[in-house]
Every structure is written in C-alpha cells, then in structure tokens.
Design a protein around this motif. Structure first.
Motif, PDB file in Angstrom:
ATOM      1  N   ALA A  40     -32.724  21.316  26.895  1.00 10.31           N
ATOM      2  CA  ALA A  40     -34.028  21.448  27.574  1.00 10.31           C
ATOM      3  C   ALA A  40     -34.140  20.354  28.525  1.00 10.31           C
ATOM      4  CB  ALA A  40     -35.174  21.371  26.566  1.00 10.31           C
ATOM      5  N   GLY A  41     -32.814  19.560  28.377  1.00  6.89           N
ATOM      6  CA  GLY A  41     -32.832  18.444  29.554  1.00  6.89           C
ATOM      7  C   GLY A  41     -32.906  17.095  29.143  1.00  6.89           C
ATOM      8  N   LEU A  42     -33.099  16.910  27.893  1.00  5.54           N
ATOM      9  CA  LEU A  42     -33.648  15.715  27.102  1.00  5.54           C
ATOM     10  C   LEU A  42     -32.169  15.012  27.009  1.00  5.54           C
ATOM     11  CD1 LEU A  42     -36.290  17.195  26.509  1.00  5.54           C
ATOM     12  CD2 LEU A  42     -36.514  15.681  24.733  1.00  5.54           C
ATOM     13  N   GLY A  43     -32.207  13.443  27.009  1.00  5.18           N
ATOM     14  CA  GLY A  43     -31.116  12.730  26.392  1.00  5.18           C
ATOM     15  C   GLY A  43     -31.278  12.695  25.104  1.00  5.18           C
ATOM     16  N   VAL A  44     -30.099  12.692  24.302  1.00  7.80           N
ATOM     17  CA  VAL A  44     -30.160  12.906  22.929  1.00  7.80           C
ATOM     18  C   VAL A  44     -29.204  11.726  22.317  1.00  7.80           C
ATOM     19  CG1 VAL A  44     -30.791  15.253  23.078  1.00  7.80           C
ATOM     20  CG2 VAL A  44     -28.339  14.345  22.947  1.00  7.80           C
ATOM     21  N   THR A  45     -29.450  11.261  20.931  1.00  9.49           N
ATOM     22  CA  THR A  45     -28.633  10.480  20.167  1.00  9.49           C
ATOM     23  C   THR A  45     -28.718  11.195  18.718  1.00  9.49           C
ATOM     24  OG1 THR A  45     -28.981   8.337  21.717  1.00  9.49           O
ATOM     25  CG2 THR A  45     -28.353   8.275  19.216  1.00  9.49           C
ATOM     26  N   LEU A  46     -27.592  11.047  18.104  1.00 11.34           N
ATOM     27  CA  LEU A  46     -27.285  11.601  16.637  1.00 11.34           C
ATOM     28  C   LEU A  46     -27.417  10.167  15.837  1.00 11.34           C
ATOM     29  CD1 LEU A  46     -26.592  13.545  14.567  1.00 11.34           C
ATOM     30  CD2 LEU A  46     -24.126  12.908  15.147  1.00 11.34           C
ATOM     31  N   LEU A  47     -28.449  10.445  14.976  1.00 10.30           N
ATOM     32  CA  LEU A  47     -28.404   9.309  13.977  1.00 10.30           C
ATOM     33  C   LEU A  47     -27.652   9.481  12.723  1.00 10.30           C
ATOM     34  CD1 LEU A  47     -30.064   6.378  13.532  1.00 10.30           C
ATOM     35  CD2 LEU A  47     -30.922   8.065  15.336  1.00 10.30           C
ATOM     36  N   ALA A  48     -26.594   8.696  12.315  1.00 11.29           N
ATOM     37  CA  ALA A  48     -25.677   8.958  11.309  1.00 11.29           C
ATOM     38  C   ALA A  48     -25.783   7.931  10.444  1.00 11.29           C
ATOM     39  CB  ALA A  48     -24.368   9.138  11.873  1.00 11.29           C
ATOM     40  N   ARG A  49     -26.593   7.806   9.628  1.00  7.63           N
ATOM     41  CA  ARG A  49     -27.114   6.820   8.676  1.00  7.63           C
ATOM     42  C   ARG A  49     -26.207   6.813   7.690  1.00  7.63           C
ATOM     43  NH1 ARG A  49     -31.250   3.611   9.383  1.00  7.63           N
ATOM     44  NH2 ARG A  49     -32.918   4.481  11.170  1.00  7.63           N
ATOM     45  N   ASP A  50     -25.451   7.832   7.209  1.00  4.08           N
ATOM     46  CA  ASP A  50     -24.441   7.803   6.003  1.00  4.08           C
ATOM     47  C   ASP A  50     -23.035   7.782   6.422  1.00  4.08           C
ATOM     48  OD1 ASP A  50     -26.476   8.363   4.171  1.00  4.08           O
ATOM     49  OD2 ASP A  50     -26.309  10.602   4.636  1.00  4.08           O
ATOM     50  N   GLY A  51     -22.797   7.044   7.750  1.00  7.08           N
ATOM     51  CA  GLY A  51     -21.644   6.834   8.171  1.00  7.08           C
ATOM     52  C   GLY A  51     -21.370   7.913   9.468  1.00  7.08           C
TER      53      GLY A  51
END
Length: 229
Positions: A195-206
């Motif tokens: 949809a055109g958004l910037g994104v970031t993945l949260l990887a709290r378990d590593g």
C-alpha cells in the motif's frame, strides 16, 4: 525521512504475545458464560447476541449464542461480536484492578519520544478498538492513551490486506509514504508495503536469519532521538 505518522501493531510489537494469550484470553474465557447469562438483557450484550445470531444465520437461544461465542473464543476467531464481548469482560477486569495492560518499557519510551517530536501515533490491531484502549489505558507506566491520535481494528479490513492500510492512510489524512508501520508479522508488513507504507519488523525474540524488511529488536533503534530532526 522522518514519518509524519507511525502505525503500530500491539501483540509482539508494543506488548507481549504471552500477555494476550496467557492473561487476557484465559480471563475472558473463564468469565464468558456467566457474563452473558447475567447481562443478556443489557443493551450492549443484547446487541452482541443479535450479531452472533446474524453471523450464525439462525435464531439461536441464549445457550446457543453462548456455545457459539465459546467456540469462537477457543478458536481465536477474529470476529466482531466476540471481540466486543471480550472487551466488555476485560473492561471490568481492568476497572477492578485484576488486569494491567502489558507494554514493553522500550515501547513506552519510543512512543513518548515520537509523540514529543510531533509524530502522530496510531494503533492497528486485530483486537477491538475498545480492547486496545484498555491495554494502553491501564499500564504500569500509567495511562498512555493520550499519546495516540487514533485506533483501528479489523473493521477497516484484514491486517494482511493492502487495502486496509490504504484505508487507514486516507482516514488519518497522511500519504502512505509518510507512514511507518511496525509489526512482528511479515505478512502484515508485506500488505502495508504494497500500500506504499514504510515498514519495520519487530523481532523481539532475536533477529531472523533473513528478512526483506528493516528489522529492530526493540523500539530503541527505531527513529532514535538523535535521528529525528
């Protein structure tokens, strides 16, 4: 580029997945039948029961509605009448001091940091808007709801559908490219990116072995103070 708005998931992003599945869900499951039996005549609960009948396509009696709600609860169905009922049950738990919303310390700091810089903060979760407000309104860090400009649930669309993110962008009046979406689920990030958004993945378990998206282990490294103009 500093985004004008940040849209954040809850489970696995601002808050522990375990809190939802090991605290909230068991709490509502244990009280569901009694809550419905005792409040079936209340306007809010009566409306929920009518929604259950509409979903079932059948004129279910109270026992039938309760059984179906229980079945949905056990299957973790993302369905509006169940989410509404859970929200009512949780509201009583928060008000009684039996529940406290879990939010990671780094998430609290990040949300406050971004809010102070004038970035509009919004929530998008499969939990109802009412449930979202309860989590952020009753935390060990106090009431965090003043930090947010808006909340979205699956009434806007599924979290793995690009159209949902386009609709949210329209609703908040910010161009998709100026919104950053945070989630721990890559399929949701894929839909937001489409949809055109910037994104970031949260990887709290590593950190994952590989990801096509920017990855952060906490909110500390997402738009840190020195990176925000």
């Amino acid at each position: 580029m500093t985004p004008r708005a940040i849209l954040t998931d809850i489970e696995g992003t601002t808050s522990s997945i375990a809190f939802v599945h090991e605290v909230l869900f068991p709490y509502s499951r244990a009280r569901l039948a009694d809550y419905v039996a005792q409040r079936a005549a209340d306007p809010g609960v009566a409306a929920i029961l009518d929604q259950v009948r509409a979903e079932a396509g059948a004129p279910l009696d109270l026992a039938g509605c309760t059984a179906l709600l229980t079945e949905w609860h056990d299957a973790d169905r993302k369905i509006a009448p169940l989410k509404s009922l859970q929200g009512l049950i949780w509201a009583e738990g928060y008000a009684a001091g039996e529940l406290q919303g879990h939010v990671y310390a780094d998430a609290v700091e990040g949300l406050r940091r971004w809010h102070a810089r004038g970035i509009a903060l919004h929530v998008y979760s499969s939990g109802s808007v009412a449930a979202q407000k309860l989590i952020f309104g009753h935390t060990a860090y106090g009431d965090l709801t003043p930090l947010f400009s808006g909340y979205f649930d699956t009434a806007v669309g599924g979290k793995k559908e690009a159209g949902s993110y386009a609709a949210i962008a329209r609703a908040i009046g910010v161009a998709p490219a100026e919104i950053l979406f945070l989630s721990d689920v890559e399929a949701e990030l894929a839909a937001a990116a489409a949809a055109g958004l910037g994104v970031t993945l949260l990887a709290r378990d590593g950190l994952p072995a590989a990801s096509p998206y920017p990855v952060a282990e906490s909110f500390d490294t997402i738009l840190p103070a020195e990176a925000i103009a």
